[in-house]
Design a protein around this motif. Structure first.
Motif, PDB file in Angstrom:
ATOM      1  N   ARG A  24      34.569  32.739  35.082  1.00 45.46           N
ATOM      2  CA  ARG A  24      35.129  32.955  33.754  1.00 45.46           C
ATOM      3  C   ARG A  24      34.677  34.311  33.222  1.00 45.46           C
ATOM      4  O   ARG A  24      33.608  34.807  33.590  1.00 45.46           O
ATOM      5  N   SER A  25      35.483  34.865  32.330  1.00 45.54           N
ATOM      6  CA  SER A  25      35.046  36.074  31.643  1.00 45.54           C
ATOM      7  C   SER A  25      33.974  35.707  30.625  1.00 45.54           C
ATOM      8  O   SER A  25      33.849  34.547  30.228  1.00 45.54           O
ATOM      9  N   ARG A  26      33.224  36.698  30.196  1.00 41.53           N
ATOM     10  CA  ARG A  26      32.173  36.441  29.208  1.00 41.53           C
ATOM     11  C   ARG A  26      32.775  35.902  27.911  1.00 41.53           C
ATOM     12  O   ARG A  26      32.263  34.940  27.329  1.00 41.53           O
ATOM     13  N   SER A  27      33.865  36.510  27.448  1.00 44.67           N
ATOM     14  CA  SER A  27      34.492  36.088  26.202  1.00 44.67           C
ATOM     15  C   SER A  27      35.018  34.657  26.304  1.00 44.67           C
ATOM     16  O   SER A  27      34.847  33.851  25.377  1.00 44.67           O
ATOM     17  N   GLU A  87      34.175  42.652  35.364  1.00 44.52           N
ATOM     18  CA  GLU A  87      34.836  43.537  36.331  1.00 44.52           C
ATOM     19  C   GLU A  87      35.235  42.751  37.575  1.00 44.52           C
ATOM     20  O   GLU A  87      36.383  42.802  38.027  1.00 44.52           O
ATOM     21  N   ALA A  88      34.277  42.018  38.147  1.00 47.51           N
ATOM     22  CA  ALA A  88      34.560  41.223  39.344  1.00 47.51           C
ATOM     23  C   ALA A  88      35.551  40.108  39.032  1.00 47.51           C
ATOM     24  O   ALA A  88      36.435  39.800  39.842  1.00 47.51           O
ATOM     25  N   GLY A 142      40.014  48.757  29.683  1.00 51.32           N
ATOM     26  CA  GLY A 142      39.609  49.558  30.832  1.00 51.32           C
ATOM     27  C   GLY A 142      39.421  48.728  32.086  1.00 51.32           C
ATOM     28  O   GLY A 142      39.845  49.127  33.177  1.00 51.32           O
ATOM     29  N   ILE A 143      38.787  47.584  31.937  1.00 47.43           N
ATOM     30  CA  ILE A 143      38.573  46.689  33.083  1.00 47.43           C
ATOM     31  C   ILE A 143      39.913  46.156  33.585  1.00 47.43           C
ATOM     32  O   ILE A 143      40.151  46.072  34.794  1.00 47.43           O
ATOM     33  N   LEU A 199      44.206  46.096  37.762  1.00 47.28           N
ATOM     34  CA  LEU A 199      45.638  46.162  38.068  1.00 47.28           C
ATOM     35  C   LEU A 199      45.994  47.316  38.997  1.00 47.28           C
ATOM     36  O   LEU A 199      47.110  47.370  39.519  1.00 47.28           O
ATOM     37  N   GLU A 200      45.037  48.232  39.220  1.00 46.38           N
ATOM     38  CA  GLU A 200      45.278  49.317  40.181  1.00 46.38           C
ATOM     39  C   GLU A 200      45.454  48.781  41.600  1.00 46.38           C
ATOM     40  O   GLU A 200      45.950  49.480  42.477  1.00 46.38           O
ATOM     41  N   GLN A 201      45.040  47.533  41.823  1.00 44.96           N
ATOM     42  CA  GLN A 201      45.230  46.918  43.144  1.00 44.96           C
ATOM     43  C   GLN A 201      46.705  46.734  43.472  1.00 44.96           C
ATOM     44  O   GLN A 201      47.076  46.599  44.635  1.00 44.96           O
TER      45      GLN A 201
END
Length: 210
Positions: free
Chosen positions: A64-67, A99-100, A132-133, A138-140
């Motif tokens: 999960r994300s932190r948020s 990020e991960a 930014g993350i 999405l650059e993948q």
């Protein structure tokens, strides 16, 4: 306060959780024996134990994300200050890593769910991942990847058609079903129509050969 875990970004989520649980069990054993613990401050640990337990249960289900994790813990009416302390501990232990998380979310849902980059960006935004993350994750997906994913969705939907359209009206209905499958995954209208028509025509030719 000594961190009970030496962070290792290459460890699996399950391995990190197991390591943290081992540290917590060691702390509990020391407390029961009345020995001083170098792992945790006793008073602070007593306040954080329940929050940590709930957080680990949620992380056991999936990353999960932190948020997202914070919102789930707040919904349980736990102390916000203690939640933030625990989230800080888990972040330092690499059990929370936006990020991960974002990289894996994009990779898995693009490949397995056929989601467009637009939908994936919205999903990550809804989970509190910053811009930014999201952009780096999405650059993948490049234009060729996006088209290949969209085509796979179109082909899969077209294969659900089991008969050759009787006329143009029948054909258009089938086409709308394929386009709809692409639209629900966030692909643009132009590419959706082209790929839907291509996949449907291939399916019709296949049905003719049967």
């Amino acid at each position: 306060m000594t961190d009970p875990i030496t962070p290792n970004p290459e460890e699996s989520q399950a391995a990190k959780l197991d390591k943290l649980r081992t540290a917590l069990e060691e702390f509990s054993r020391r407390q029961e024996e009345g020995a001083p613990s170098t792992l945790f401050d006793r008073e602070a640990e007593e306040k954080k134990a329940e929050v940590r337990r709930r957080a680990l249960l949620l992380l056991d289900q999936r990353a999960r994300s932190r948020s997202e994790l914070r919102e789930r813990l707040l919904a349980l009416e736990l102390d916000p200050e203690v939640i933030d302390e625990v989230l800080g501990d888990l972040t330092r232990a690499n059990l929370i890593d936006d990020e991960a998380f974002a990289q894996e979310w994009v990779r898995q849902r693009a490949q397995r769910r056929g989601k467009s980059s637009r939908v994936l960006d919205r999903e990550l935004r809804d989970k509190g991942v910053d811009a930014g993350i999201r952009a780096r994750a999405l650059e993948q997906i490049d234009a060729d990847d996006e088209r290949a994913t969209a085509r796979a969705v179109a082909v899969k939907k077209a294969r659900s058609e089991t008969r050759i359209p009787a006329d143009r009206t029948d054909y258009d209905k089938a086409l709308r079903r394929v386009v709809g499958a692409l639209a629900r995954r966030g692909f643009p209208a132009g590419i959706s129509m082209d790929l839907a028509r291509e996949a449907l025509d291939e399916r019709i030719e296949d049905l003719k050969l049967r």
